[in-house]
Motif scaffolding. Structure first.
Motif, PDB file in Angstrom:
ATOM      1  N   SER A 133     -40.481  22.604  -3.017  1.00  0.00           N
ATOM      2  CA  SER A 133     -41.739  23.327  -2.829  1.00  0.00           C
ATOM      3  C   SER A 133     -42.923  22.484  -3.261  1.00  0.00           C
ATOM      4  CB  SER A 133     -41.690  24.635  -3.614  1.00  0.00           C
ATOM      5  OG  SER A 133     -42.908  25.323  -3.537  1.00  0.00           O
ATOM      6  N   MET A 134     -42.805  21.790  -4.405  1.00  0.00           N
ATOM      7  CA  MET A 134     -43.894  20.953  -4.889  1.00  0.00           C
ATOM      8  C   MET A 134     -44.091  19.731  -3.995  1.00  0.00           C
ATOM      9  SD  MET A 134     -45.253  22.583  -7.377  1.00  0.00           S
ATOM     10  CE  MET A 134     -44.798  24.045  -6.417  1.00  0.00           C
ATOM     11  N   PHE A 135     -42.993  19.154  -3.502  1.00  0.00           N
ATOM     12  CA  PHE A 135     -43.112  18.003  -2.600  1.00  0.00           C
ATOM     13  C   PHE A 135     -43.784  18.404  -1.293  1.00  0.00           C
ATOM     14  CE2 PHE A 135     -39.087  16.201  -4.715  1.00  0.00           C
ATOM     15  CZ  PHE A 135     -39.850  15.636  -5.736  1.00  0.00           C
ATOM     16  N   GLU A 136     -43.602  19.643  -0.883  1.00  0.00           N
ATOM     17  CA  GLU A 136     -44.221  20.111   0.363  1.00  0.00           C
ATOM     18  C   GLU A 136     -45.739  20.197   0.246  1.00  0.00           C
ATOM     19  OE1 GLU A 136     -42.432  23.794   1.385  1.00  0.00           O
ATOM     20  OE2 GLU A 136     -40.501  22.915   1.942  1.00  0.00           O
ATOM     21  N   ILE A 137     -46.231  20.687  -0.892  1.00  0.00           N
ATOM     22  CA  ILE A 137     -47.682  20.851  -1.015  1.00  0.00           C
ATOM     23  C   ILE A 137     -48.368  19.594  -1.548  1.00  0.00           C
ATOM     24  CG2 ILE A 137     -47.618  23.351  -1.196  1.00  0.00           C
ATOM     25  CD1 ILE A 137     -47.902  23.125  -4.187  1.00  0.00           C
ATOM     26  N   PHE A 138     -47.592  18.682  -2.170  1.00  0.00           N
ATOM     27  CA  PHE A 138     -48.144  17.412  -2.646  1.00  0.00           C
ATOM     28  C   PHE A 138     -47.267  16.274  -2.116  1.00  0.00           C
ATOM     29  CE2 PHE A 138     -49.081  20.355  -6.353  1.00  0.00           C
ATOM     30  CZ  PHE A 138     -50.406  20.587  -5.983  1.00  0.00           C
ATOM     31  N   PRO A 139     -47.287  16.027  -0.807  1.00  0.00           N
ATOM     32  CA  PRO A 139     -46.288  15.146  -0.184  1.00  0.00           C
ATOM     33  C   PRO A 139     -46.530  13.651  -0.334  1.00  0.00           C
ATOM     34  CG  PRO A 139     -47.766  16.009   1.488  1.00  0.00           C
ATOM     35  CD  PRO A 139     -48.172  16.654   0.194  1.00  0.00           C
ATOM     36  N   LYS A 140     -47.740  13.225  -0.616  1.00  0.00           N
ATOM     37  CA  LYS A 140     -48.044  11.793  -0.536  1.00  0.00           C
ATOM     38  C   LYS A 140     -48.436  11.188  -1.879  1.00  0.00           C
ATOM     39  CE  LYS A 140     -49.526  12.118   4.289  1.00  0.00           C
ATOM     40  NZ  LYS A 140     -50.625  11.870   5.269  1.00  0.00           N
ATOM     41  N   HIS A 141     -48.098  11.845  -2.944  1.00  0.00           N
ATOM     42  CA  HIS A 141     -48.513  11.364  -4.252  1.00  0.00           C
ATOM     43  C   HIS A 141     -47.338  10.746  -5.006  1.00  0.00           C
ATOM     44  CE1 HIS A 141     -51.542  14.389  -3.191  1.00  0.00           C
ATOM     45  NE2 HIS A 141     -52.377  13.687  -3.938  1.00  0.00           N
ATOM     46  N   ARG A 142     -47.668   9.815  -5.865  1.00  0.00           N
ATOM     47  CA  ARG A 142     -46.659   9.313  -6.795  1.00  0.00           C
ATOM     48  C   ARG A 142     -46.165  10.484  -7.640  1.00  0.00           C
ATOM     49  NH1 ARG A 142     -47.783   6.324 -12.453  1.00  0.00           N
ATOM     50  NH2 ARG A 142     -45.646   5.700 -12.955  1.00  0.00           N
ATOM     51  N   THR A 143     -44.860  10.585  -7.814  1.00  0.00           N
ATOM     52  CA  THR A 143     -44.282  11.709  -8.547  1.00  0.00           C
ATOM     53  C   THR A 143     -43.395  11.203  -9.667  1.00  0.00           C
ATOM     54  OG1 THR A 143     -44.292  13.122  -6.580  1.00  0.00           O
ATOM     55  CG2 THR A 143     -42.855  13.787  -8.391  1.00  0.00           C
ATOM     56  N   ILE A 144     -43.594  11.759 -10.859  1.00  0.00           N
ATOM     57  CA  ILE A 144     -42.743  11.448 -12.004  1.00  0.00           C
ATOM     58  C   ILE A 144     -42.055  12.733 -12.444  1.00  0.00           C
ATOM     59  CG2 ILE A 144     -42.623  10.543 -14.351  1.00  0.00           C
ATOM     60  CD1 ILE A 144     -45.236   9.064 -13.831  1.00  0.00           C
ATOM     61  N   ILE A 145     -40.736  12.704 -12.494  1.00  0.00           N
ATOM     62  CA  ILE A 145     -39.964  13.826 -13.022  1.00  0.00           C
ATOM     63  C   ILE A 145     -39.542  13.464 -14.437  1.00  0.00           C
ATOM     64  CG2 ILE A 145     -37.897  15.251 -12.756  1.00  0.00           C
ATOM     65  CD1 ILE A 145     -38.010  14.697  -9.758  1.00  0.00           C
ATOM     66  N   LYS A 146     -40.046  14.215 -15.422  1.00  0.00           N
ATOM     67  CA  LYS A 146     -39.755  13.951 -16.827  1.00  0.00           C
ATOM     68  C   LYS A 146     -38.765  14.996 -17.343  1.00  0.00           C
ATOM     69  CE  LYS A 146     -44.227  11.801 -17.915  1.00  0.00           C
ATOM     70  NZ  LYS A 146     -45.384  11.787 -18.846  1.00  0.00           N
ATOM     71  N   ILE A 147     -37.667  14.520 -17.925  1.00  0.00           N
ATOM     72  CA  ILE A 147     -36.600  15.410 -18.374  1.00  0.00           C
ATOM     73  C   ILE A 147     -36.379  15.223 -19.871  1.00  0.00           C
ATOM     74  CG2 ILE A 147     -34.207  16.133 -18.022  1.00  0.00           C
ATOM     75  CD1 ILE A 147     -34.299  14.869 -15.281  1.00  0.00           C
ATOM     76  N   GLY A 148     -36.421  16.314 -20.619  1.00  0.00           N
ATOM     77  CA  GLY A 148     -36.205  16.256 -22.061  1.00  0.00           C
ATOM     78  C   GLY A 148     -34.780  15.889 -22.414  1.00  0.00           C
ATOM     79  N   ASN A 149     -34.611  15.214 -23.552  1.00  0.00           N
ATOM     80  CA  ASN A 149     -33.290  14.709 -23.959  1.00  0.00           C
ATOM     81  C   ASN A 149     -32.697  15.483 -25.125  1.00  0.00           C
ATOM     82  OD1 ASN A 149     -34.852  13.910 -26.117  1.00  0.00           O
ATOM     83  ND2 ASN A 149     -34.123  11.794 -26.158  1.00  0.00           N
ATOM     84  N   GLY A 150     -33.060  16.764 -25.258  1.00  0.00           N
ATOM     85  CA  GLY A 150     -32.567  17.549 -26.393  1.00  0.00           C
ATOM     86  C   GLY A 150     -31.056  17.543 -26.509  1.00  0.00           C
ATOM     87  N   VAL A 151     -30.367  17.683 -25.396  1.00  0.00           N
ATOM     88  CA  VAL A 151     -28.899  17.575 -25.339  1.00  0.00           C
ATOM     89  C   VAL A 151     -28.592  16.591 -24.213  1.00  0.00           C
ATOM     90  CG1 VAL A 151     -26.721  18.778 -25.003  1.00  0.00           C
ATOM     91  CG2 VAL A 151     -28.644  19.963 -26.122  1.00  0.00           C
ATOM     92  N   MET A 152     -28.246  15.345 -24.578  1.00  0.00           N
ATOM     93  CA  MET A 152     -28.133  14.285 -23.580  1.00  0.00           C
ATOM     94  C   MET A 152     -27.094  14.600 -22.507  1.00  0.00           C
ATOM     95  SD  MET A 152     -30.303  11.937 -23.433  1.00  0.00           S
ATOM     96  CE  MET A 152     -29.395  11.013 -22.199  1.00  0.00           C
ATOM     97  N   LYS A 153     -26.037  15.294 -22.868  1.00  0.00           N
ATOM     98  CA  LYS A 153     -25.036  15.659 -21.866  1.00  0.00           C
ATOM     99  C   LYS A 153     -25.659  16.537 -20.789  1.00  0.00           C
ATOM    100  CE  LYS A 153     -20.472  17.801 -21.366  1.00  0.00           C
ATOM    101  NZ  LYS A 153     -19.338  18.468 -22.095  1.00  0.00           N
ATOM    102  N   LEU A 154     -26.513  17.462 -21.221  1.00  0.00           N
ATOM    103  CA  LEU A 154     -27.199  18.347 -20.283  1.00  0.00           C
ATOM    104  C   LEU A 154     -28.266  17.574 -19.500  1.00  0.00           C
ATOM    105  CD1 LEU A 154     -27.382  21.280 -19.322  1.00  0.00           C
ATOM    106  CD2 LEU A 154     -29.010  21.720 -21.170  1.00  0.00           C
ATOM    107  N   THR A 155     -28.967  16.676 -20.175  1.00  0.00           N
ATOM    108  CA  THR A 155     -29.978  15.860 -19.505  1.00  0.00           C
ATOM    109  C   THR A 155     -29.346  15.044 -18.384  1.00  0.00           C
ATOM    110  OG1 THR A 155     -31.275  15.688 -21.538  1.00  0.00           O
ATOM    111  CG2 THR A 155     -31.703  14.043 -19.833  1.00  0.00           C
ATOM    112  N   ARG A 156     -28.221  14.415 -18.652  1.00  0.00           N
ATOM    113  CA  ARG A 156     -27.538  13.615 -17.622  1.00  0.00           C
ATOM    114  C   ARG A 156     -27.095  14.490 -16.456  1.00  0.00           C
ATOM    115  NH1 ARG A 156     -24.889  11.449 -22.345  1.00  0.00           N
ATOM    116  NH2 ARG A 156     -25.804   9.433 -22.921  1.00  0.00           N
ATOM    117  N   LYS A 157     -26.702  15.716 -16.759  1.00  0.00           N
ATOM    118  CA  LYS A 157     -26.288  16.636 -15.702  1.00  0.00           C
ATOM    119  C   LYS A 157     -27.463  16.955 -14.785  1.00  0.00           C
ATOM    120  CE  LYS A 157     -23.714  20.961 -15.082  1.00  0.00           C
ATOM    121  NZ  LYS A 157     -23.078  22.110 -15.785  1.00  0.00           N
ATOM    122  N   PHE A 158     -28.637  17.169 -15.383  1.00  0.00           N
ATOM    123  CA  PHE A 158     -29.835  17.438 -14.582  1.00  0.00           C
ATOM    124  C   PHE A 158     -30.184  16.224 -13.724  1.00  0.00           C
ATOM    125  CE2 PHE A 158     -30.356  21.267 -16.884  1.00  0.00           C
ATOM    126  CZ  PHE A 158     -31.332  22.020 -16.241  1.00  0.00           C
TER     127      PHE A 158
END
Length: 215
Positions: A133-158
Motif C-alpha cells: 500500500s505504501m509503495f503504491e502511493i509513494f512509488p518512486k522514492h528511496r525507501t528504508i525499512i527499519k526493523i527493531g532487534n529486540g528479539v533477533m530470532k524474530l527480527t530475522r523472521k521478519f
C-alpha cells in the motif's frame, strides 16, 4: 482550528474516509459549497470528478489533495492527508519502521525523517499488504525499512518474510535497528492513543542502524 476540508459528491467515498478520520481522531469540515472553505485550512480533499463539475476548486488557495476513489483505500488517503498536513508533499526518502512482535507489531511511517502515521498489524499478511500500500502511493522514492532487534530470532523472521515479498522497487533498503529503551518514551505521534508497539516503531524510525542485504 480545523485543518482538513472535504468536498465531494461521492457519497460512498465520503462515508469511508470520514469514518477513517473519526477513528483516528482527525477533525474535518464537510463542505456543501467549496467557496465556503476556511482559507486557514491546510488541505482540501476532493476528486477529479468533483473538479470537472466545479472547476472553481482550482482557484482556491488551499492545497488540494486530489484522491482517486477507485484506486486508493481510506488508509492510503489518511496517510496522504497527514503528508499534506505536515507539508511534506515533496520528499526524498520514505522510511517504514517496524517493531516486531509475536502477537502485535508496530509500524511507523516517516517522510524525510518527519513522522506521518503509525498503526499495528497482526500478521505477515497484513505487513505485506501495508508495504504494498505504501509503495503504491509513494512509488518512486528511496525507501528504508527499519526493523527493531529486540528479539533477533524474530527480527530475522521478519527480514526473511520481507525478502520473499518479491518487492519490485529497486530502491528499497533494509536496516536492523538497536531497539534498546524504545519502550520508555512517551507520546510522539499524531494522537494520544498509540500503542506501545507504535511508539517503539516511532523511535526505531528515528534511529540509524546496520544495513542488511535485501535481495
Amino acid at each position: 482550528m480545523t485543518e482538513v476540508c472535504i468536498y465531494t459528491h461521492n457519497a460512498k467515498l465520503f462515508y469511508l474516509i470520514t469514518k477513517k478520520f473519526r477513528s483516528e481522531g482527525i477533525p474535518f469540515v464537510a463542505l456543501d459549497d467549496v467557496l465556503n472553505i476556511n482559507q486557514d485550512g491546510r488541505v482540501l480533499i476532493t476528486t477529479s470528478q468533483d473538479i470537472a463539475k466545479y472547476p472553481e476548486i482550482l482557484s482556491i488557495n488551499t492545497p488540494l489533495l486530489i484522491i482517486s476513489p477507485e484506486q486508493e483505500t481510506p488508509e492510503q488517503i489518511l496517510v496522504k492527508t497527514w503528508q499534506f498536513l505536515k507539508s511534506m508533499q515533496y520528499f526524498s526518502t520514505l522510511t517504514i519502521a517496524i517493531d516486531p512482535g509475536t502477537k502485535l507489531t508496530g509500524i511507523a511511517v516517516f517522510l524525510d525523517g518527519i513522522f506521518i502515521y503509525s498503526r499495528e498489524i497482526l500478521n505477515f499478511y497484513q505487513l505485506k499488504k501495508f508495504l504494498q500500500s505504501m509503495f503504491e502511493i509513494f512509488p518512486k522514492h528511496r525507501t528504508i525499512i527499519k526493523i527493531g532487534n529486540g528479539v533477533m530470532k524474530l527480527t530475522r523472521k521478519f527480514i526473511e518474510h520481507i525478502r520473499n515479498y518479491e518487492i519490485k522497487e529497486s530502491n528499497v533498503e533494509c536496516m536492523i535497528i538497536n531497539e534498546s529503551f524504545t519502550t520508555r518514551k512517551y507520546h510522539l505521534g499524531n494522537r494520544k492513543t498509540e500503542s506501545k508497539h507504535e511508539r517503539a516503531a516511532m523511535i526505531i524510525g528515528r534511529r540509524s542502524g546496520e544495513l542488511v542485504f535485501f535481495k
